[in-house]
Write a protein that holds these residues in place. Sequence first.
Motif, mmCIF file in Angstrom:
data_model
loop_
_atom_site.group_PDB
_atom_site.id
_atom_site.type_symbol
_atom_site.label_atom_id
_atom_site.label_comp_id
_atom_site.label_asym_id
_atom_site.label_seq_id
_atom_site.Cartn_x
_atom_site.Cartn_y
_atom_site.Cartn_z
ATOM 1 N N ASN A 748 0.526 -1.274 -0.422
ATOM 2 C CA ASN A 748 -0.168 0.099 0.359
ATOM 3 C C ASN A 748 1.068 1.105 -0.307
ATOM 4 O O ASN A 748 0.439 2.028 -1.086
ATOM 5 C CB ASN A 748 -0.964 -0.133 1.256
ATOM 6 C CG ASN A 748 -1.699 1.242 1.117
ATOM 7 O OD1 ASN A 748 -2.944 1.522 -0.046
ATOM 8 N ND2 ASN A 748 -2.335 1.656 2.267
ATOM 9 N N PHE A 752 1.024 3.981 -3.084
ATOM 10 C CA PHE A 752 0.276 5.354 -2.596
ATOM 11 C C PHE A 752 1.480 6.435 -3.035
ATOM 12 O O PHE A 752 0.891 7.362 -3.807
ATOM 13 C CB PHE A 752 -0.112 5.416 -1.196
ATOM 14 C CG PHE A 752 -0.034 6.834 -0.722
ATOM 15 C CD1 PHE A 752 -1.367 8.005 -1.186
ATOM 16 C CD2 PHE A 752 1.019 7.991 -0.353
ATOM 17 C CE1 PHE A 752 -2.277 9.186 -0.970
ATOM 18 C CE2 PHE A 752 0.729 9.234 -0.074
ATOM 19 C CZ PHE A 752 -1.267 9.833 -0.673
ATOM 20 N N GLY A 755 1.033 7.078 -6.404
ATOM 21 C CA GLY A 755 0.085 7.594 -6.788
ATOM 22 C C GLY A 755 1.438 9.562 -6.748
ATOM 23 O O GLY A 755 0.415 10.297 -8.044
ATOM 24 N N ARG A 785 -4.998 -3.807 -4.130
ATOM 25 C CA ARG A 785 -3.862 -2.871 -4.385
ATOM 26 C C ARG A 785 -5.198 -1.565 -5.535
ATOM 27 O O ARG A 785 -5.760 -0.628 -5.097
ATOM 28 C CB ARG A 785 -2.918 -2.902 -5.755
ATOM 29 C CG ARG A 785 -1.787 -3.183 -4.341
ATOM 30 C CD ARG A 785 -1.056 -2.190 -3.862
ATOM 31 N NE ARG A 785 -1.939 -2.240 -2.615
ATOM 32 C CZ ARG A 785 -2.073 -3.381 -1.819
ATOM 33 N NH1 ARG A 785 -1.007 -4.208 -1.526
ATOM 34 N NH2 ARG A 785 -2.164 -3.148 -0.355
ATOM 35 N N ARG A 788 -7.910 -0.242 -3.344
ATOM 36 C CA ARG A 788 -7.425 1.346 -2.144
ATOM 37 C C ARG A 788 -7.573 2.476 -3.374
ATOM 38 O O ARG A 788 -6.649 3.601 -2.693
ATOM 39 C CB ARG A 788 -6.175 0.506 -1.200
ATOM 40 C CG ARG A 788 -5.447 -0.288 -0.317
ATOM 41 C CD ARG A 788 -6.136 0.463 0.295
ATOM 42 N NE ARG A 788 -6.268 1.431 1.284
ATOM 43 C CZ ARG A 788 -6.279 1.730 2.082
ATOM 44 N NH1 ARG A 788 -7.950 1.377 2.956
ATOM 45 N NH2 ARG A 788 -5.959 3.253 2.768
ATOM 46 N N ILE A 792 -6.898 5.782 -2.326
ATOM 47 C CA ILE A 792 -5.804 6.993 -2.241
ATOM 48 C C ILE A 792 -5.673 8.401 -3.731
ATOM 49 O O ILE A 792 -5.424 9.309 -2.809
ATOM 50 C CB ILE A 792 -4.911 6.174 -3.450
ATOM 51 C CG1 ILE A 792 -3.997 4.768 -3.001
ATOM 52 C CG2 ILE A 792 -3.135 6.932 -4.252
ATOM 53 C CD1 ILE A 792 -3.261 3.868 -3.489
ATOM 54 N N SER A 795 -7.153 10.754 -1.086
ATOM 55 C CA SER A 795 -5.799 11.333 -0.432
ATOM 56 C C SER A 795 -5.244 12.458 -1.446
ATOM 57 O O SER A 795 -4.888 13.485 -0.841
ATOM 58 C CB SER A 795 -5.038 10.147 0.276
ATOM 59 O OG SER A 795 -5.924 9.450 1.138
#
Length: 809
Positions: A748, A752, A755, A785, A788, A792, A795
Amino acid sequence: MKVRYLNAPAGSGKSYQAISTHAVHLALHGERVVIAMPTKQVISETMGRLDLSGNNVRIFSVVSETDHDTTSVASRLVCKLREPSSGGEIVFITHAGLMLLPYAGQLDWHLIVDEAPTIHSSIDPLIDDELRQLANAGDFHPSPFEGLRTFKLSNHPEKVLTFPRDSENRGKIHELAWAAFSKHSLVLVPDASAQTLSSSDLEIRRFQAFSLVTPRLVERFESVLMLSANFQNTLPFQLWTKHGARFVEDQNLASGLRFRKHDGSRATISYVAERDWSKQLQDRPLQDGSGCTIHARIVEKISQFFESRPFLWVGNKRFGNLFSANENAERLPSVSHGLNAYHHFNNVVFLSALNPSPAEFSYFKQLGLTEKQAKAARFHEAVYQGVMRCSLRTQDDSRPVQIIVMDRATAIYLHELLPGSTLQKLDWIPIGDTIKKSAGRPKKHVDPAARKRASRSRQRAIKAHDCLVSQANALVLSDHFASNGGHEIPIESIGQNVTKWFWGMQFQTITAAIANDSFWFETPDGFVADLQRMAGQRITSKDERSLISPAYFNPDKVEETDRGNANIEFLRGIWLDNDGGGIPPDEVPKLFPGLQVVIFNSFNSTKACPRYRVFIPTTAVFGLQTHDTIINEIWSRFHEAGYEADTSDQCGDGRRFHGFDRSKKSASSVFYLPSQAADPCGNIFLSCNASDRKPLEPRDWIRRYHREPEILIEKAVGDETDPSVNWAKVEAAKAAWRNSPKTPGSGNGHFFKLGLKLQAAGMSLTEIEVQLHQEAIFARSPMKRRRRIPSIISSLKIYTMDQKTRKAA
């Protein structure tokens, strides 16, 4: 406050060490000790083994005579603790009795809690006038946890509630009132649930509240010692730490244990389903038309599996006695912590589904627990305790032990606690019967605008597909290339839709760049019949057999290659190559209900290790982009079926390899045509073409599974069309992600970071979302993934807003 704990496996002697050594030592020196145990049965067994003859130590138990004798227990317990006899004493109470203690200042007693007590409960009474009566008598206040309010009751419940506890709903209201009144409990109510009390919406019928027992329960004692297996996984350890408790392991007591770690070498842990076990899955009907549910079929299989061998079992109460006709089956109590009367059993089955509800998962998340932590505390620990009633408690027992649980996640949890154990899957339920239905797919779009762009993108992709079919027909007609094994087919007999006859290009060797022939059949059945004909032919080496590609190559399309992706004009049909292991051949069609599927062996297939190829016919030709859409969806289905490892080296930690060759996902791949296997026992030919199965419709799969938003369709590849994106940085970020360490727990964070780097390269959130979906396939767990991605993107959205705010400041 300080809480000592003894963390030790079941059967290691932690209760004996703490009671016979520590508690008795305190009592012999004039101290007073309260020992709280899970049940009256455990107390009875423990007191029966405790020999204090000749010592001036008094031993009592304060337990209820009946299940409803709570008032008597509370008053007797308070009386005993406030007015103790002189000298050393040991008093046994149940966990439930400990919860009944009113807060009455400091107590001159030491407390030992054997096994982690239940400190959480979910209370969901129906909303009626009696519940509103309680709500009006109490007060709601803000809590430290987002989205949750506290509910407190100042007046004694007996003064507030004017009705008896004579029904299930009234019982829940009484439970809520006493929890709200207790000084050592915290009642937390979701904001939305608190608002329903004043709502006029008659559809809202239930109120949701959660009761959490805080460390105040035990802080009044002189000292506190808690005993538990896997203590760090329990709710007291995870939640009380957030309420000021400081846990310290007692190393002196630990040194006297019989062992500190299980030897699982004689245990075989078998599981039924890849998907997490649940009430919904228990009740799902099988697809074989029998009308039997998954749970009922498993019960049948269990009796057949053990035959005359005795076994223990645990099941949900709603099913009653599942094995009433089987004299070899013995049911464990729902709370079996600490029981030693079953260690002569070598076989255990845990059938119960004890998952937290979605509301509970949300609640635990607000309290700071992950879904994995909540499930371990609420479900997996219950499984562990049930399983450990068997002979595994005895370290020097050499008899093999068979454990059956319902899902892979539970099996892995036990496997990690029982090092050396064997993990295996049972083939009792077909994979297709347990796959999660597609209705609950994760959120695909970050906002309504992205949803509209994706919709327009799908429409354009469908139009592009229709245009490609028309162009492909014109291309093939102009090529005048229509032969079938040397027999000419007049073009005029084919008509304008010539590509419906095309099923692939034939290559003489795996390195051949130019096709030597093509396959032309009017129907899928004709082509499948030809595959079956070839499957009956014997060869001495696989190199004797030519190969097929579903692509129509144009060697003149680009100069650099003759048989690369850039040479492809269109494709027909989907081909997959399984190198052995993973999904059994007969399970593959169940992953694709409604589709025609053909499966045949490869040359090196054996009975022990089947190797096979899969062919899925399509109704029409399609382009490269549609090919990728179809292949990615197929891979997703492998992952959803529990086969999350895309390569054999990704196996481990319970991850299973599906066996399909990832390198063959390329549209330009070639596949050996059928033949007899070198080992006749390895021959396979399955043609699933029942009336309810049809060829794959590319247009339909574009509509359902196309993921690329319009912003990427409109742009050409490269930085010329979008100077705001630094494509060099994009490629560097993707390379770093693909080469990142694939260690458990790190995925994770690396994902991230990908990203963040894509955002730093100038990509929009929509573009990043697409890239993350494409790059998830390189993860150790692609499904996790992908799940998530929405968080992501959220965020990154917040991060973008923070950056703008800082710049403005």
